[in-house]
Design a protein around this motif. Sequence first.
Motif, PDB file in Angstrom:
ATOM      1  N   THR A 149       4.701 -11.923   9.495  1.00 50.05           N
ATOM      2  CA  THR A 149       4.553 -10.609   8.847  1.00 50.05           C
ATOM      3  C   THR A 149       3.966  -9.604   9.836  1.00 50.05           C
ATOM      4  N   ALA A 167      11.859  -6.167  12.111  1.00 53.05           N
ATOM      5  CA  ALA A 167      12.678  -6.573  10.961  1.00 53.05           C
ATOM      6  C   ALA A 167      14.047  -7.058  11.407  1.00 53.05           C
ATOM      7  N   LYS A 173       8.861  -9.934   8.223  1.00 56.87           N
ATOM      8  CA  LYS A 173       8.615  -9.153   7.012  1.00 56.87           C
ATOM      9  C   LYS A 173       7.719  -7.994   7.465  1.00 56.87           C
ATOM     10  N   ASN A 191      13.300  -1.574   6.470  1.00 61.19           N
ATOM     11  CA  ASN A 191      13.016  -2.790   5.709  1.00 61.19           C
ATOM     12  C   ASN A 191      11.506  -3.042   5.597  1.00 61.19           C
ATOM     13  N   LYS A 193       7.642  -2.516   3.526  1.00 60.68           N
ATOM     14  CA  LYS A 193       7.011  -2.359   2.216  1.00 60.68           C
ATOM     15  C   LYS A 193       5.658  -1.658   2.388  1.00 60.68           C
ATOM     16  N   GLN A 203      -2.614  -9.311   4.902  1.00 62.02           N
ATOM     17  CA  GLN A 203      -1.300  -9.988   4.894  1.00 62.02           C
ATOM     18  C   GLN A 203      -0.687 -10.181   6.277  1.00 62.02           C
TER      19      GLN A 203
END
Length: 323
Positions: A149, A167, A173, A191, A193, A203
């Motif tokens: 991530t 990505a 991610k 892509n 979030k 995260q």
Amino acid sequence: MAKKSILVARAVFPEVLERLGLHFEVESNQADVIWPRDEFIRRLQGKAGVFTTGGERIDAALVAACPDLKICANMAVGYNNFDVPAMTAAGVLATNAPDVLTETTADMGFTLLMATARRVSESEAYLRTGQWSKWCYDMFCGADIHGSTLGILGMGRIGRAVAKRGAHGFGMKVVYHNRSRLTPDLEAEVNAKYVSKQELFKQADHIVLVLPYTAENHHTVGAAEIALMKPTATIVNIGRGGLIDEDALAAALAAGKILGAGLDVFEGEPKVNPALTALKNVVLTPHIGSATVPTRQAMANLAADNLIGYLTQCQAKTPLNSL
Ligand code: DGY
């Protein structure tokens, strides 16, 4: 008509000086001396424009002391050396050099991310100093990049270019935090979030800082944010040194609370905090994010375009203020 005079504050490509010389009387600094501020101000007397490279502080006192100055053209996308409101109040145009360095700087962000995660500097130093005597199953194990991530703090043009690499190139991610959220179209393109800053630090396996430096985000990464990171995580700074509390970062790295850091920018650069240089798990480079010849040429030419356009036709390509 007599040519206007300008000052080029630091050494620059000779062909860019030649271009400027077609339009202006140019005082240059090809010896690349770092002038003390009073000398810089003295040299600015009678100058209508100045070509700066990001280290020269242009503030209210300077513009008041330089009444002929009409434009300061930074050969950098970052402009934390400019007090833009003070320049606007004094009728001085500020310009920077965006876009032309986006991909090159994103490449550097990824270079540092990979070098940090895979412990390149540390293992190379081990080899160069003759310490490598045998292969071993756990020698210099680092962190995976593919499938991990990626957390991006600051999702402007460079942030999005870093996100695309992660990505699309490495199947990462991507989570990001930014002052304002991207449009759904832009989020889909990279892509990524949107998450809170806290969630990003929790995260992400690899964090990249790409936000502009302002008084408000001084030490936006401090002990509290670093404490949220995974022990296997890395952090890269290609923004400005003042974004990170370097003492807190060095303490976390020394204690093995995070895996590593990759830093291209430093709070007191060109001086580097000795607590950082003492560590093995940090990759350090001397502010070379945009350092390829074509990109540096494009940045210098854009600063020159701004000086020429504004002082000859009242039109700059990339103004930061309107007068
Ligand atoms: C920029 O353009 O802001 C880079 O950091 C080079 O100074």
